[in-house]
Design a protein around this motif. Structure first.
Motif, short mmCIF file in Angstrom:
data_model
loop_
_atom_site.label_atom_id
_atom_site.label_comp_id
_atom_site.label_asym_id
_atom_site.label_seq_id
_atom_site.Cartn_x
_atom_site.Cartn_y
_atom_site.Cartn_z
N GLN A 30 1.74 6.54 -7.21
CA GLN A 30 0.76 7.21 -7.66
C GLN A 30 1.13 8.89 -7.58
N TYR A 31 1.74 9.09 -6.36
CA TYR A 31 2.12 10.70 -6.42
C TYR A 31 3.19 10.91 -7.09
N GLN A 54 0.66 -1.38 -0.01
CA GLN A 54 0.08 0.14 0.01
C GLN A 54 0.96 1.13 0.04
N ILE A 55 1.80 1.45 0.94
CA ILE A 55 2.82 2.42 0.77
C ILE A 55 3.63 2.91 -0.48
N VAL A 56 4.04 1.62 -1.07
CA VAL A 56 4.67 1.64 -2.29
C VAL A 56 3.67 2.16 -3.43
N SER A 57 2.77 1.50 -3.68
CA SER A 57 1.61 1.66 -4.52
C SER A 57 1.15 3.30 -4.54
N GLU A 58 1.32 3.78 -3.36
CA GLU A 58 0.69 5.20 -3.04
C GLU A 58 2.18 6.02 -3.46
N TRP A 64 0.65 17.13 -6.50
CA TRP A 64 -0.33 17.42 -7.44
C TRP A 64 -1.14 15.87 -7.74
N LEU A 65 -2.28 15.94 -8.31
CA LEU A 65 -2.98 14.74 -8.71
C LEU A 65 -3.74 15.19 -9.76
N LEU A 82 -4.18 5.44 -15.03
CA LEU A 82 -3.21 5.44 -13.87
C LEU A 82 -3.74 4.37 -12.91
N ASN A 83 -4.83 4.57 -12.71
CA ASN A 83 -5.46 3.48 -11.53
C ASN A 83 -5.48 2.37 -11.94
N THR A 84 -5.62 2.06 -13.37
CA THR A 84 -5.78 0.51 -13.83
C THR A 84 -4.23 0.13 -13.59
#
Length: 213
Positions: free
Chosen positions: A30-31, A23-27, A59-60, A70-72
């Motif tokens: 994303q950022y 979860q930490i790495v995936s987040e 920024w998102l 990106l989410n996929t």
């Protein structure tokens, strides 16, 4: 007795599991990807919203098509992170007119083999320490405009994913060549670790014509 309970609660709060680390790495992905796209001007700045994260204003994207892409990708890579099978994620930036790769942002992932095997003691690391390490990388991404060549033409992106052997590759995903850059320069950014996953970030970019001997 109260001191023992307090110590136990602290250890539980800082314990890092494979799922929690994923979860930490995936987040972070994303950022990091969103801020690369913003800082490099690959998508219009007005299509991004500010988000407070890692102690900074980041920024998102608010672009629905880009968000879906990106989410996929990142939801799938999160699954592979939790399985210990993700080895590398690469953000490729391509000049549309020249059909030439001009930047490659590479995230190398190393997974603790003892954790995968269920061996060794339970690992722990404070969230504050992890967040501080990631914050330092985000500042480097923001500062990258000071040394990366200006992207003067319209660019598109692709994300390449490298894994150990997996059986659940989405049907719509395609094989790709590495999309390497000729006459490239490379700058390594800081790394961070959850003690379960270690992530190294680097950017490779095409030299400007004036830099080629």
């Amino acid at each position: 007795m109260s001191g023992q309970v307090q110590t136990q609660a602290l250890l539980q709060r800082n314990a890092i599991t494979l799922q929690g680390s994923a979860q930490i790495v995936s987040e972070y992905f994303q950022y990091a990807v969103n801020n690369i796209l913003y800082q490099r001007g690959i998508y219009p700045q007005e299509t991004f919203d500010v988000a407070k994260k890692y102690g900074s204003n980041l920024w998102l994207t608010s672009d629905s098509e880009l968000s879906l892409y990106l989410n996929t990708v990142l939801s799938q890579t999160k699954e592979w992170l939790a399985q210990g099978k993700l080895r590398q994620l690469v953000l490729v930036v391509t000049d549309v007119a020249a059909q030439e790769v001009v930047e490659r942002w590479t995230f190398d992932i190393d997974t603790n083999k003892d954790v995968l095997a269920g061996k060794g003691p339970q690992l722990d690391k404070s969230d504050k320490e992890i967040q501080s390490e990631i914050s330092a990388i985000m500042r480097q991404i923001s500062a990258s405009v000071s040394f990366l060549p200006l992207l003067e033409s319209r660019c598109t992106i692709d994300i390449l994913v490298y894994t150990d052997e997996v059986d659940d590759v989405p049907a719509e995903w395609e094989d790709s060549d590495p999309r390497n850059i000729n006459n490239a320069e490379m700058v390594a950014l800081r790394a961070f670790t959850t003690k379960v996953h270690s992530v190294k970030t680097m950017v490779t970019f095409k030299q400007s014509d004036g830099d080629v001997l």
